[in-house]
Write an enzyme that holds these catalytic residues in place. Structure first.
Site, PDB file in Angstrom:
ATOM      1  N   HIS A 131       0.841  -1.206   0.000  1.00  0.00           N
ATOM      2  CA  HIS A 131       0.000   0.000   0.000  1.00  0.00           C
ATOM      3  C   HIS A 131       0.873   1.252   0.000  1.00  0.00           C
ATOM      4  O   HIS A 131       1.225   1.797   1.032  1.00  0.00           O
ATOM      5  CB  HIS A 131      -0.904  -0.024   1.251  1.00  0.00           C
ATOM      6  CG  HIS A 131      -2.035   0.954   1.195  1.00  0.00           C
ATOM      7  ND1 HIS A 131      -3.277   0.672   1.727  1.00  0.00           N
ATOM      8  CD2 HIS A 131      -2.124   2.201   0.675  1.00  0.00           C
ATOM      9  CE1 HIS A 131      -4.072   1.720   1.551  1.00  0.00           C
ATOM     10  NE2 HIS A 131      -3.395   2.656   0.916  1.00  0.00           N
ATOM     11  N   LEU A 184       2.512   6.574  -4.787  1.00  0.00           N
ATOM     12  CA  LEU A 184       3.703   7.140  -5.441  1.00  0.00           C
ATOM     13  C   LEU A 184       3.413   8.461  -6.149  1.00  0.00           C
ATOM     14  O   LEU A 184       4.328   9.163  -6.558  1.00  0.00           O
ATOM     15  CB  LEU A 184       4.296   6.130  -6.425  1.00  0.00           C
ATOM     16  CG  LEU A 184       4.937   4.885  -5.779  1.00  0.00           C
ATOM     17  CD1 LEU A 184       5.443   3.924  -6.848  1.00  0.00           C
ATOM     18  CD2 LEU A 184       6.065   5.267  -4.837  1.00  0.00           C
ATOM     19  N   ASN A 229      -4.859   5.705  -7.094  1.00  0.00           N
ATOM     20  CA  ASN A 229      -5.493   7.038  -7.088  1.00  0.00           C
ATOM     21  C   ASN A 229      -4.543   8.138  -7.563  1.00  0.00           C
ATOM     22  O   ASN A 229      -4.309   9.125  -6.877  1.00  0.00           O
ATOM     23  CB  ASN A 229      -6.067   7.369  -5.707  1.00  0.00           C
ATOM     24  CG  ASN A 229      -5.005   7.447  -4.627  1.00  0.00           C
ATOM     25  OD1 ASN A 229      -3.912   6.890  -4.777  1.00  0.00           O
ATOM     26  ND2 ASN A 229      -5.310   8.123  -3.533  1.00  0.00           N
ATOM     27  N   ASN A 239      -6.152   9.124   6.915  1.00  0.00           N
ATOM     28  CA  ASN A 239      -7.361   8.358   6.625  1.00  0.00           C
ATOM     29  C   ASN A 239      -6.978   6.881   6.479  1.00  0.00           C
ATOM     30  O   ASN A 239      -6.192   6.559   5.596  1.00  0.00           O
ATOM     31  CB  ASN A 239      -7.983   8.894   5.326  1.00  0.00           C
ATOM     32  CG  ASN A 239      -9.180   8.086   4.869  1.00  0.00           C
ATOM     33  OD1 ASN A 239      -9.474   7.026   5.401  1.00  0.00           O
ATOM     34  ND2 ASN A 239      -9.867   8.581   3.853  1.00  0.00           N
ATOM     35  N   ASP A 298       0.867   2.579   3.696  1.00  0.00           N
ATOM     36  CA  ASP A 298      -0.019   3.670   3.276  1.00  0.00           C
ATOM     37  C   ASP A 298       0.771   4.980   3.174  1.00  0.00           C
ATOM     38  O   ASP A 298       0.283   6.057   3.522  1.00  0.00           O
ATOM     39  CB  ASP A 298      -1.214   3.826   4.213  1.00  0.00           C
ATOM     40  CG  ASP A 298      -2.326   4.672   3.586  1.00  0.00           C
ATOM     41  OD1 ASP A 298      -2.199   5.063   2.415  1.00  0.00           O
ATOM     42  OD2 ASP A 298      -3.334   4.935   4.283  1.00  0.00           O
TER      43      ASP A 298
HETATM   44 ZN   LIG Z   1      -6.903   4.072   2.112  1.00  0.00          ZN
END
Ligand SMILES: [Zn+2]
Lengths: 331, 202, 435
Positions: free
Chosen positions: C58, C61, C92, C278, C305
């Site tokens: 996760h 980049l 995303n 988040n 993350d």
């Molecule tokens: Zn997330």
């Protein structure tokens, strides 16, 4: 006192009483032919308003001007600066102007804390209402108004002269204050809960369960879902503004049901003790949380709150920047 | 003679080393006589009390003004009230210290066209009186302003002089004049000089 | 050639007894005491723990689209400095990685950078819009060989769409990695809903908003017989739901971030957006629960993350600030601090949770997640667990500085990282690599 006034929780009991006592003395200035003191001559107070609030801005502006400060009004609302960046850049601009105090109103909770903590300005930061967080000067003026009514016949502290408003030197020990309405979104409720507790009052927050924040059981207050159960013992009742858009978000079914369960009307007002007063931080939704006849009744001190607001804000500005403004505190 | 004032008063003056000598210069009786004399001088100068408004400057000027008012009332055969004039917000040294608590301002009467007699305990630099004149100017327009002080210790920094003086007390800057009054200090009245004598180690 | 040959001296494999490791042409050729040096370059690893190259499932980049925050090059350099040899790039970006073209672009940028293998994750829905499935098969069939699909940053909240995605990816052994956040329960949410949010007047983000989706997705995955991966699980309730799902034998895996293993919502009290993330930082009880879950295997992996943001997106009011923190270079230290030094995990279990398991979940190739054994690809991390360091935001390969650990003292330091036998980091310094 601390350098900034960000939260009502920043004030000790003695700090708070000192603000109220100072405000009581300054209230006299408003009654004089010359409503001005030279105290903050050469000091610069910036009113930094990211959210419209004419009443609060005017109150702070009058307070600063009566102390002879130079006042700069900076309304960031509607300016083209992009979100977020504006606070830092604006703060740096104010710093360059040599602001001694920055009175900040912001739609985001915690913006005054950011301004004070990020080192973007050396001035004293006064929170004039941030998002759904706090509004400490409103709480101070509410406490001031309550004290002048509820503590007026209490004997003043030994040595303290009788002030133009009652209760000089006193806190609100043992008084029962009921605050009714949208506690979840109310900065006034948060600041009042903290300050009134500090001043020794017993605070009861009354709201439908949807409008009480999670974790309220850790606050130093009582809570109730029933206004009717909280009237008989109340020395003061404060009605909070309830915005109609809360209805659309299903916090309550309808305006009518809200006012039936949580609105203050004459019938409910008549169940209050004789000496009890009614407050509202304004602006009111007449017919929603308070009926017009209650708002205009003899128990209502709503207009007085506005007058007291200027004196309380003068006191805050004087105590924060009237003396030396390096970080040495009072012993 | 061991008066209470000769006992080092650490509670009232916490920063002063208790070893400093204390010399009482006025005892309670002498203070009383000085105030009586001042009262008579004020009445004499102003042809009675009709036009006079007495305003004490906090802290100790307030009880002194009250005492003078009482004496004046006895002489004139009517009740005379004195007032208080807080000068904190008008001081020129506000920025040198953290913000101070305010004292109470209260005038017994309109000051317009009156003879205001300001009352204070000790006159030194004159800066407090300068602030008092500013504060008074915003309360109204007196016909004249006079000044009564219990002690004038010299060292003026402004062109200000007292009209009525209880005692002139030449002092060194290293010394401190300490006034104690029953009303404000909960002790016997006394004026003392505290601190090393002139030329002493500071 | 000697550049392709290394003998690592006295490394403690998975924290065990010191031994030498010989590497040649990208493969581990020998393990044992006092291996002959020959033409090889010697690397002294006395006192260092050797772990298999870590795999991050996760990572954001930011390229394409937000090259001011991070690029594939800088992100993979940060990864190498953190001991990673493979990162999974979240979808995303701008444009969103929802077509074969975009995932191949990211995959190629990773190969060109050479610091770390980049395995793209494909979006579940077109433009992360949550309404129409992206071409999952095309991404699976592309050169990027995508097997993990996620709308991370957004939740696939539509139950029917989620069901279809779970079913559809079975055709190529894919997995849907869900960012569990019920959108209606988190409208305008700024931080964990609890006593701190009530005090600060910030809109709360209830644990229930995460748990409701985790529970729903577990049941859906069981119903259609698919694999589900739960991203950055953060609450005690989520741990309990995943534990329950696993007890039923359902094919559910879960990850926790380093920051949710260490930080709590108390930190929000100063309104410093460096702590805005988040899912939000939760309570001390949730931290205890995710640590327990990671220890007992309920939570399969730690994933960073890593979410870089430029300064201006954090130097502002809390509510205006971006969500996210960087984490590649501090992940192993935080895991050591919270899990190893506390006795909850052995180094062997750390290797499982930060290398083997994530590689298995993503079905990634390239020899990632393999054990340190003769004949295996030489993805090796040498880690000084005895070191301590004070985190300095500027000391990073990332283009961003949004670390929540500034000024904190953390244990451990990555000394060297080998990617297929090539050192990307030596003596704690990034090396020149040519690909
Ligand atoms: Zn997330």
């Amino acid at each position: 006192m601390k350098k900034h006034l960000l939260s009502a929780g920043d004030l000790t009991r003695d700090d708070a009483v000192r603000v109220l006592d100072t405000a009581a003395e300054l209230l006299g200035v408003a009654q004089r032919p010359i409503k001005k003191l030279p105290t903050l001559r050469g000091r610069t107070v910036v009113n930094l308003f990211f959210e419209d609030s004419t009443r609060t801005r005017i109150s702070f502006e009058a307070a600063a001007k009566r102390l002879s400060a130079d006042v700069i009004n900076f309304s960031a609302k509607g300016s083209s600066v992009s979100k977020g960046e504006s606070l830092k850049d604006t703060a740096l601009t104010l710093q360059a102007m040599g602001a001694d105090a920055v009175v900040i109103r912001h739609h985001f909770s915690g913006a005054p804390h950011r301004l004070a903590a990020a080192g973007w300005t050396n001035g004293a930061v006064v929170n004039a209402g941030d998002g759904t967080h706090e509004h400490p000067t409103q709480a101070l003026l509410d406490a001031f108004t309550m004290r002048s009514h509820l503590m007026a016949d209490a004997a003043p502290e030994p040595g303290a002269p009788a002030g133009p408003s009652g209760g000089m030197g006193r806190d609100l020990a043992g008084k029962n204050i009921t605050i009714v309405g949208d506690v979840l979104h109310s900065r006034v409720a948060r600041s009042n809960a903290l300050l009134l507790h500090t001043l020794g009052a017993n605070v009861t927050l009354v709201a439908p369960p949807t409008l009480l924040p999670v974790g309220i059981d850790t606050w130093p207050v009582e809570t109730s879902y029933s206004l009717d159960d909280s009237l008989e013992k109340a020395d003061a009742v404060m009605m909070l503004r309830v915005q109609h858009e809360r209805m659309n978000a299903s916090y309550f079914p309808s305006a009518r049901e809200y006012s039936r369960r949580y609105g203050l009307d004459t019938t409910r007002m008549n169940r209050l003790p004789d000496h009890a007063i009614v407050l509202h931080p304004g602006p009111m939704n007449r017919g929603m949380e308070i009926t017009a006849d209650v708002a205009d009744s003899g128990r209502s001190v709503i207009v007085e709150q506005v007058t007291n607001g200027v004196a309380v804000r003068m006191a805050v500005l004087y105590l924060l920047v009237g003396g030396s403004t390096n970080d040495e505190g009072e012993a | 003679m061991a008066t209470p004032d000769n006992v080092p008063d650490a509670a009232a003056d916490p920063v002063r080393p208790t070893a400093d000598p204390v010399r009482t210069v006025l005892d309670a009786g002498e203070i009383s006589r000085a105030l009586t004399r001042i009262t008579h001088e004020i009445l004499e100068r102003n042809h009675g009390s009709a036009e006079v408004v007495l305003l004490g400057i906090p802290k100790r000027g307030v009880p002194l003004a009250r005492r003078i008012a009482r004496r004046m009332g006895e002489v004139e055969g009517r009740e005379i009230r004195s007032g208080a004039l807080d000068v904190t917000m008008y001081r020129d040294d506000l920025r040198l210290k953290p913000a101070r608590a305010l004292e109470h301002t209260e005038t017994p009467d309109d000051v317009d066209d009156k003879i205001v007699v300001l009352v204070d305990d000790v006159l030194m630099s004159g800066r407090t009186i300068r602030a008092a004149l500013d504060a008074l100017g915003e309360l109204g327009r007196p016909r004249a302003v006079q000044l009564a002080v219990l002690i004038d210790r010299g060292h003026r920094e402004l062109p200000i002089r007292a009209d009525f003086v209880g005692k002139n007390l030449p002092t060194a800057l290293t010394e401190k004049v300490r006034v104690r009054l029953g009303e404000s200090d909960d002790t016997e009245d006394a004026v003392a000089i505290v601190g090393p004598a002139t030329g002493g180690a500071a | 050639m000697s550049e392709r040959q290394y003998v690592i001296r006295r490394a403690r494999i998975l924290g065990g007894e010191p031994t030498d490791i010989a590497i040649a042409d990208g493969v581990i050729t020998a393990i044992g005491p006092d291996l002959p040096l020959g033409d090889a370059t010697e690397v002294d690893a006395t006192g260092l723990v050797a772990l298999p190259g870590m795999v991050d499932l996760h990572t954001h980049l930011r390229e394409p689209g937000r090259e001011d925050a991070e690029t594939v090059l800088t992100g993979t350099q940060a990864a190498a400095r953190g001991g990673f040899t493979c990162v999974h790039a979240m979808a995303n970006t701008d444009p969103v990685a929802d077509t074969a073209g975009v995932v191949e672009q990211v995959w190629r940028l990773g190969r060109e950078a050479g610091y770390c293998d980049v395995q793209p994750i494909g979006a579940v829905t077109v433009g992360l819009g949550g309404t129409q499935l992206a071409e999952l098969g095309a991404m699976a069939d592309s050169a990027a060989d995508v097997r993990v699909f996620s709308d991370d940053g957004k939740c696939v909240s539509d139950a029917v769409l989620m069901r279809r995605a779970l079913e559809y990816v079975k055709a190529f052994d894919g997995v849907v990695a869900q960012h569990a956040q019920e959108p209606r329960l988190t409208e305008g949410a700024q931080m964990n809903e609890g006593l701190v949010s009530g005090e600060l007047g910030l809109t709360g983000w209830p644990a229930a908003a995460e748990e409701a989706i985790v529970a729903r997705d577990c049941v859906l995955a069981a119903h259609v017989g698919s694999r589900l991966h739960v991203c950055h699980l953060s609450t005690r309730g989520s741990v309990e739901i995943v534990r329950w799902a696993k007890s039923k034998g359902w094919d559910v895996t879960a990850e926790v971030t380093p920051h949710h293993l260490l930080l709590t919502d108390d930190l929000v009290r100063g309104y410093d957006p460096i702590y805005k993330v988040n899912p939000p930082l939760r309570t001390a009880d949730d931290v205890a629960a995710v640590r327990e879950g990671l220890a007992d295997g309920t939570i399969d992996i730690v994933a960073t993350d890593h979410a870089p943001h430029p300064m201006e997106d954090k130097e502002c009011e809390w509510s205006a600030a971006a969500f996210g923190m960087i984490g590649l270079e501090t992940a192993l230290s935080v895991v050591q601090h919270t899990m190893v030094d506390t006795g909850l995990l052995t180094w062997e279990q750390v290797a499982e949770r930060l290398s083997a398991a994530p590689a298995r979940i993503s079905r990634v190739g390239g020899g990632h997640g393999r054990p340190l054994a003769v004949g295996e690809p030489a993805h090796v991390v040498l880690y000084d667990a005895e070191a301590t360091r004070t985190i300095v935001p500027a000391d990073t390969a990332s283009l961003s500085r949004n670390t929540p650990y500034a000024g904190r003292e953390l244990p451990g330091r990555v000394v060297a990282t080998f990617l297929r036998g090539i050192p990307t980091v030596l003596d704690g310094q990034l090396q020149e690599v040519s690909s």
